[in-house]
Design a protein around this motif. Structure first.
Motif, PDB file in Angstrom:
ATOM      1  N   GLN A  37       0.420  -1.168  -0.266  1.00 34.25           N
ATOM      2  CA  GLN A  37      -0.465   0.178   0.048  1.00 34.25           C
ATOM      3  C   GLN A  37       0.864   1.729  -0.078  1.00 34.25           C
ATOM      4  OE1 GLN A  37      -2.547  -0.005   3.466  1.00 34.25           O
ATOM      5  NE2 GLN A  37      -3.860   2.024   2.783  1.00 34.25           N
ATOM      6  N   GLY A  38       2.065   1.474   1.001  1.00 36.10           N
ATOM      7  CA  GLY A  38       2.669   1.925   0.773  1.00 36.10           C
ATOM      8  C   GLY A  38       4.061   2.578  -0.311  1.00 36.10           C
ATOM      9  N   LEU A  39       4.097   0.944  -1.015  1.00 42.68           N
ATOM     10  CA  LEU A  39       4.919   1.729  -2.291  1.00 42.68           C
ATOM     11  C   LEU A  39       4.216   2.010  -3.237  1.00 42.68           C
ATOM     12  CD1 LEU A  39       6.923  -1.557  -2.561  1.00 42.68           C
ATOM     13  CD2 LEU A  39       8.247   0.935  -1.291  1.00 42.68           C
ATOM     14  N   SER A  40       2.735   1.725  -3.719  1.00 40.83           N
ATOM     15  CA  SER A  40       1.817   2.146  -4.364  1.00 40.83           C
ATOM     16  C   SER A  40       1.015   3.671  -4.455  1.00 40.83           C
ATOM     17  CB  SER A  40       0.377   1.269  -5.314  1.00 40.83           C
ATOM     18  OG  SER A  40      -0.325   0.745  -3.725  1.00 40.83           O
ATOM     19  N   MET A  41       0.671   3.433  -3.161  1.00 41.07           N
ATOM     20  CA  MET A  41      -0.417   5.141  -3.372  1.00 41.07           C
ATOM     21  C   MET A  41       0.050   5.936  -4.517  1.00 41.07           C
ATOM     22  SD  MET A  41      -1.828   6.996   0.122  1.00 41.07           S
ATOM     23  CE  MET A  41      -2.480   4.913   1.012  1.00 41.07           C
ATOM     24  N   TYR A  42       1.560   6.250  -3.691  1.00 39.93           N
ATOM     25  CA  TYR A  42       2.132   7.823  -4.899  1.00 39.93           C
ATOM     26  C   TYR A  42       1.508   7.357  -5.992  1.00 39.93           C
ATOM     27  CZ  TYR A  42       5.580  10.557  -6.879  1.00 39.93           C
ATOM     28  OH  TYR A  42       6.181  11.887  -8.358  1.00 39.93           O
TER      29      TYR A  42
ATOM     30  N   LEU B 146       7.567  16.371   9.142  1.00 41.29           N
ATOM     31  CA  LEU B 146       7.064  16.035  10.429  1.00 41.29           C
ATOM     32  C   LEU B 146       5.873  15.252  11.015  1.00 41.29           C
ATOM     33  CD1 LEU B 146       7.873  19.437  12.032  1.00 41.29           C
ATOM     34  CD2 LEU B 146       8.597  17.325  13.164  1.00 41.29           C
ATOM     35  N   ILE B 147       4.997  15.328   9.639  1.00 43.79           N
ATOM     36  CA  ILE B 147       3.574  14.222   9.446  1.00 43.79           C
ATOM     37  C   ILE B 147       4.327  13.370   9.386  1.00 43.79           C
ATOM     38  CG2 ILE B 147       1.564  14.592   7.398  1.00 43.79           C
ATOM     39  CD1 ILE B 147       1.901  17.770   7.507  1.00 43.79           C
ATOM     40  N   TRP B 148       4.796  12.658   8.692  1.00 41.46           N
ATOM     41  CA  TRP B 148       6.269  11.241   8.153  1.00 41.46           C
ATOM     42  C   TRP B 148       6.367  10.818   9.222  1.00 41.46           C
ATOM     43  CZ3 TRP B 148       9.706   8.469   7.768  1.00 41.46           C
ATOM     44  CH2 TRP B 148       9.348   7.361   6.489  1.00 41.46           C
ATOM     45  N   ILE B 149       7.049  11.479  10.123  1.00 42.04           N
ATOM     46  CA  ILE B 149       7.621  10.863  11.671  1.00 42.04           C
ATOM     47  C   ILE B 149       5.978  10.483  12.383  1.00 42.04           C
ATOM     48  CG2 ILE B 149       9.466  11.567  13.116  1.00 42.04           C
ATOM     49  CD1 ILE B 149      11.055  12.778  11.412  1.00 42.04           C
ATOM     50  N   MET B 150       5.063  11.663  12.331  1.00 44.74           N
ATOM     51  CA  MET B 150       4.172  11.241  13.626  1.00 44.74           C
ATOM     52  C   MET B 150       3.676  10.567  12.890  1.00 44.74           C
ATOM     53  SD  MET B 150       2.461  15.012  13.565  1.00 44.74           S
ATOM     54  CE  MET B 150       3.159  16.024  12.590  1.00 44.74           C
TER      55      MET B 150
ATOM     56  N   GLY C 237      -2.523  21.369  -0.406  1.00 44.64           N
ATOM     57  CA  GLY C 237      -4.146  21.770  -1.740  1.00 44.64           C
ATOM     58  C   GLY C 237      -4.410  20.141  -1.518  1.00 44.64           C
ATOM     59  N   SER C 238      -5.279  20.371  -2.619  1.00 44.98           N
ATOM     60  CA  SER C 238      -6.026  19.766  -3.417  1.00 44.98           C
ATOM     61  C   SER C 238      -5.436  18.714  -4.780  1.00 44.98           C
ATOM     62  CB  SER C 238      -7.149  19.603  -3.244  1.00 44.98           C
ATOM     63  OG  SER C 238      -7.835  21.080  -4.172  1.00 44.98           O
ATOM     64  N   LYS C 239      -5.058  19.807  -5.247  1.00 42.01           N
ATOM     65  CA  LYS C 239      -5.047  19.346  -6.715  1.00 42.01           C
ATOM     66  C   LYS C 239      -3.800  17.562  -6.774  1.00 42.01           C
ATOM     67  CE  LYS C 239      -3.362  20.679 -11.305  1.00 42.01           C
ATOM     68  NZ  LYS C 239      -2.831  21.325 -12.558  1.00 42.01           N
ATOM     69  N   TYR C 240      -3.236  17.966  -6.329  1.00 42.27           N
ATOM     70  CA  TYR C 240      -2.197  17.161  -6.274  1.00 42.27           C
ATOM     71  C   TYR C 240      -2.302  15.639  -4.845  1.00 42.27           C
ATOM     72  CZ  TYR C 240      -0.123  19.720 -10.252  1.00 42.27           C
ATOM     73  OH  TYR C 240       0.291  21.001 -10.965  1.00 42.27           O
ATOM     74  N   PHE C 241      -2.984  16.117  -4.619  1.00 43.05           N
ATOM     75  CA  PHE C 241      -3.377  15.025  -3.342  1.00 43.05           C
ATOM     76  C   PHE C 241      -3.114  13.973  -2.817  1.00 43.05           C
ATOM     77  CE2 PHE C 241      -6.581  12.434  -0.485  1.00 43.05           C
ATOM     78  CZ  PHE C 241      -5.877  12.874   0.264  1.00 43.05           C
ATOM     79  N   ALA C 242      -3.545  12.873  -3.795  1.00 38.38           N
ATOM     80  CA  ALA C 242      -3.364  11.269  -3.874  1.00 38.38           C
ATOM     81  C   ALA C 242      -1.513  10.992  -4.064  1.00 38.38           C
ATOM     82  CB  ALA C 242      -3.955  11.387  -5.722  1.00 38.38           C
ATOM     83  N   SER C 243      -1.261  11.940  -4.782  1.00 43.65           N
ATOM     84  CA  SER C 243       0.123  11.863  -4.958  1.00 43.65           C
ATOM     85  C   SER C 243       0.889  12.317  -3.819  1.00 43.65           C
ATOM     86  CB  SER C 243       0.949  12.423  -6.043  1.00 43.65           C
ATOM     87  OG  SER C 243       0.196  11.672  -7.774  1.00 43.65           O
ATOM     88  N   ASN C 244       0.351  13.409  -3.475  1.00 43.76           N
ATOM     89  CA  ASN C 244       1.244  13.788  -2.095  1.00 43.76           C
ATOM     90  C   ASN C 244       0.839  13.385  -0.955  1.00 43.76           C
ATOM     91  OD1 ASN C 244       2.806  15.978  -3.211  1.00 43.76           O
ATOM     92  ND2 ASN C 244       0.844  17.705  -3.219  1.00 43.76           N
ATOM     93  N   TYR C 245       0.067  12.690  -0.523  1.00 44.50           N
ATOM     94  CA  TYR C 245      -0.520  11.919   0.260  1.00 44.50           C
ATOM     95  C   TYR C 245      -0.193  10.429   0.718  1.00 44.50           C
ATOM     96  CZ  TYR C 245      -3.419   9.282   4.087  1.00 44.50           C
ATOM     97  OH  TYR C 245      -3.721   8.127   5.153  1.00 44.50           O
ATOM     98  N   GLY C 246       0.253  10.015  -0.850  1.00 45.19           N
ATOM     99  CA  GLY C 246       1.108   8.880  -1.473  1.00 45.19           C
ATOM    100  C   GLY C 246       2.976   9.141  -0.367  1.00 45.19           C
ATOM    101  N   LEU C 247       3.145  10.142  -0.547  1.00 43.64           N
ATOM    102  CA  LEU C 247       4.230  10.604  -0.193  1.00 43.64           C
ATOM    103  C   LEU C 247       4.275  10.623   1.556  1.00 43.64           C
ATOM    104  CD1 LEU C 247       5.407  13.373  -2.484  1.00 43.64           C
ATOM    105  CD2 LEU C 247       6.677  10.641  -2.720  1.00 43.64           C
ATOM    106  N   VAL C 248       3.272  11.019   2.321  1.00 45.76           N
ATOM    107  CA  VAL C 248       3.217  10.543   3.346  1.00 45.76           C
ATOM    108  C   VAL C 248       3.248   9.687   3.752  1.00 45.76           C
ATOM    109  CG1 VAL C 248       1.371  11.460   4.609  1.00 45.76           C
ATOM    110  CG2 VAL C 248       2.202  13.358   3.384  1.00 45.76           C
ATOM    111  N   PHE C 249       2.225   8.545   2.918  1.00 44.26           N
ATOM    112  CA  PHE C 249       1.747   7.238   3.460  1.00 44.26           C
ATOM    113  C   PHE C 249       3.370   6.463   3.110  1.00 44.26           C
ATOM    114  CE2 PHE C 249       0.013   2.370   3.632  1.00 44.26           C
ATOM    115  CZ  PHE C 249      -1.485   3.614   4.767  1.00 44.26           C
ATOM    116  N   SER C 250       3.874   6.624   2.806  1.00 44.18           N
ATOM    117  CA  SER C 250       5.422   6.434   2.065  1.00 44.18           C
ATOM    118  C   SER C 250       5.558   6.389   3.527  1.00 44.18           C
ATOM    119  CB  SER C 250       6.180   6.636   1.430  1.00 44.18           C
ATOM    120  OG  SER C 250       6.544   7.601   1.564  1.00 44.18           O
ATOM    121  N   SER C 251       5.533   6.064   5.108  1.00 46.46           N
ATOM    122  CA  SER C 251       6.149   5.775   5.956  1.00 46.46           C
ATOM    123  C   SER C 251       5.674   4.513   6.757  1.00 46.46           C
ATOM    124  CB  SER C 251       5.738   7.264   7.277  1.00 46.46           C
ATOM    125  OG  SER C 251       3.979   6.989   7.333  1.00 46.46           O
ATOM    126  N   GLN C 252       4.860   3.880   5.871  1.00 46.47           N
ATOM    127  CA  GLN C 252       3.421   2.696   6.742  1.00 46.47           C
ATOM    128  C   GLN C 252       5.031   2.083   6.133  1.00 46.47           C
ATOM    129  OE1 GLN C 252       1.537   2.844   8.970  1.00 46.47           O
ATOM    130  NE2 GLN C 252       2.448   4.999   8.528  1.00 46.47           N
TER     131      GLN C 252
END
Length: 487
Positions: free
Chosen positions: A77-82, A305-309, A421-436
């Motif tokens: 999940q973490g690898l593919s979300m971005y 910071l968000i990534w570490i949290m 922002g919301s335009k690139y949210f899917a990719s941006n959250y993928g980067l945040v979720f890469s912490s998993q």
């Protein structure tokens, strides 16, 4: 190609319609309902482990080693979300969501053929399952946010509530099909783990994968047809690539700031930090919304910071999600009670996603996250007492823990869209979720080691410690005038 284009564009709603936002949010929640069956692993684990020990290999497989299946799912999940976000820009919302969700369903169905091998199951019910979830996961959220741009946190929370409800519904489906007669697992008195040996229970465990794969596919295809973006507004199109924000305290470009989360005067702080900690003091210029591209996140301290949290709080999520039923079997012999407990906890998970995201909209990300993580820490520190207090306390603690888990997976998407922002949210959250990607394997490795030396109490204490470190990291989001964060 014409067929794919038709599938991508039909139906095409207008944002001014009263019905489509509701339809889109419900469709997104329905798709997340199937993706959220990731949380049914805790319920399925005793059945799957029992099957492998009886008919497959290695016969020494335990609940602790089975957490690697869940860890591989989180890794996928973490690898593919971005890349799901990238695919959305190419294929569109509907096709990307459908591609990811069907990949997940294929992984579940293939597990019918691989269940006898722990190593093959790691691939199908682990990595392939999670890889599909990762592609599809952010797409319905991004779509809902586009329809409700003024209520981003609430929109994301409603969609991911479906993710929490997945286990509430399918825990019951799995248990009702696999063990309708309530046959108890076998184990010595005082044993920390018990396993099923009834041939019919084990046979239905294997068959369950095909049934689940078919059910998921049906729901995913139906919901995908109603995942559509609103028609683009000409003014929004012209300003989509701009990165501007007007606040009452600062007007500097956040990409040019070197003091994003460092102490100092308000003028020295970036707009990104202000979004996280002083949302009530921020005025977004709607004609020029914030839209950071993924590559720009690496220049933002807020991102790290968000990534570490997320990484640290994810440890508590993984240990509770994978081990709660195996732990419960040590002093609760009723499979039905544990299945019902899991279902109630999943309902709490779903409601938590809405409630925590609402609180973040009303107060701030920092304040809400600290409350949620402190509560989670306290629950983990006292979770071992449930073996002494019995069923009532176990149910209460599991329900509250999953309520906090819902907060983890609703607060961080909300923080991501507010900050970047919301335009690139899917990719941006993928980067945040890469912490998993790190949290998953670590969350599987530590219980395997600690359960042998310190038992479950060591697992819960370590998880509590990691979550509390996340509390301290969240506190670092404080500015010189932290009281403004609590408005």
């Amino acid at each position: 190609m014409k067929f794919l284009k038709a599938v991508r564009n039909w139906p095409r709603y207008d944002r001014n319609s009263k019905c489509p936002p509701v339809v889109v949010v419900l469709a997104g929640a329905t798709m997340h309902l199937t993706l959220g069956t990731l949380y049914t692993f805790g319920n399925m684990s005793p059945y799957v482990v029992s099957y492998i020990r009886k008919y497959g290999h290695p016969t020494s497989t335990t609940a602790e080693t089975a957490t690697w299946i869940y860890a591989l799912a989180i890794l996928g999940q973490g690898l593919s979300m971005y890349f799901g976000g990238k695919l959305e820009l190419k294929l569109g919302t509907r096709l990307t969501a459908l591609l990811g969700s069907l990949t997940m369903s294929v992984g579940v169905a293939l597990s019918y053929f691989t269940i006898a091998s722990f190593w093959l199951l790691l691939i199908t019910y682990g990595f392939v399952f999670g890889f599909g979830v990762g592609i599809a996961y952010p797409i319905p959220m991004a779509c809902a946010i586009r329809w409700l741009p003024k209520r981003k946190g609430f929109a994301a929370g409603c969609v991911v509530a479906g993710f929490g409800l997945g286990a509430f519904i399918f825990d019951q489906v799995q248990t009702a099909f696999i063990n309708p007669d309530g046959i108890k697992p076998v184990g010595d008195d005082g044993a920390t783990e018990r396993y099923f040996e009834d041939p019919q229970v084990l046979k239905r465990t294997k068959q369950c994968f095909l049934i689940l794969g078919a059910l998921y596919t049906i729901l995913q295809v139906i919901s995908a047809f109603f995942l559509v973006d609103p028609k683009p507004d000409d003014e929004a199109e012209e300003s989509n690539d701009s990165v501007q924000l007007t606040s009452v305290t600062s007007s500097e470009n956040p990409l040019d700031s070197d003091s994003i989360l460092s102490p100092g005067s308000d003028e020295e702080m970036s707009d990104t930090e202000l979004i996280l900690t002083q949302s009530s003091d921020i005025k977004i210029n709607n004609s020029n919304p914030v839209n950071f591209k993924p590559k720009q996140l690496f220049r933002q301290k807020t991102f790290y910071l968000i990534w570490i949290m997320f990484l640290l709080s994810g440890q508590g999520v993984i240990t509770v999600s994978t081990l709660y039923k195996a732990y419960g079997f040590g002093f609760i012999k009723s499979d039905q009670f544990l299945a019902i407990s899991g279902a109630i906890a999943s309902l709490s998970n779903a409601s938590g996603r809405i409630i925590w995201s609402y609180l973040a909209d009303k107060f701030s990300f920092r304040f809400t996250a600290m409350v949620m993580m402190n509560l989670m820490t306290a629950l983990l520190l006292t979770f071992s007492a449930t073996s002494l207090a019995g069923k009532g306390m176990f149910l209460a603690w599991i329900t509250m823990l999953f309520f906090c888990i819902g907060g983890v997976f609703s607060l961080f998407p909300a923080a991501t869209v507010r900050a970047f922002g919301s335009k690139y949210f899917a990719s941006n959250y993928g980067l945040v979720f890469s912490s998993q990607v790190i949290a998953g394997p670590v969350g599987a490795f530590l219980p395997t080691i600690l359960s042998q030396s310190l038992g479950y109490i060591g697992v819960w204490y370590l998880s509590a410690g990691l979550v509390y470190i996340a509390v301290l990291v969240t506190y670092c989001c404080s500015m010189r005038h932290p009281a403004k964060s609590f408005k």
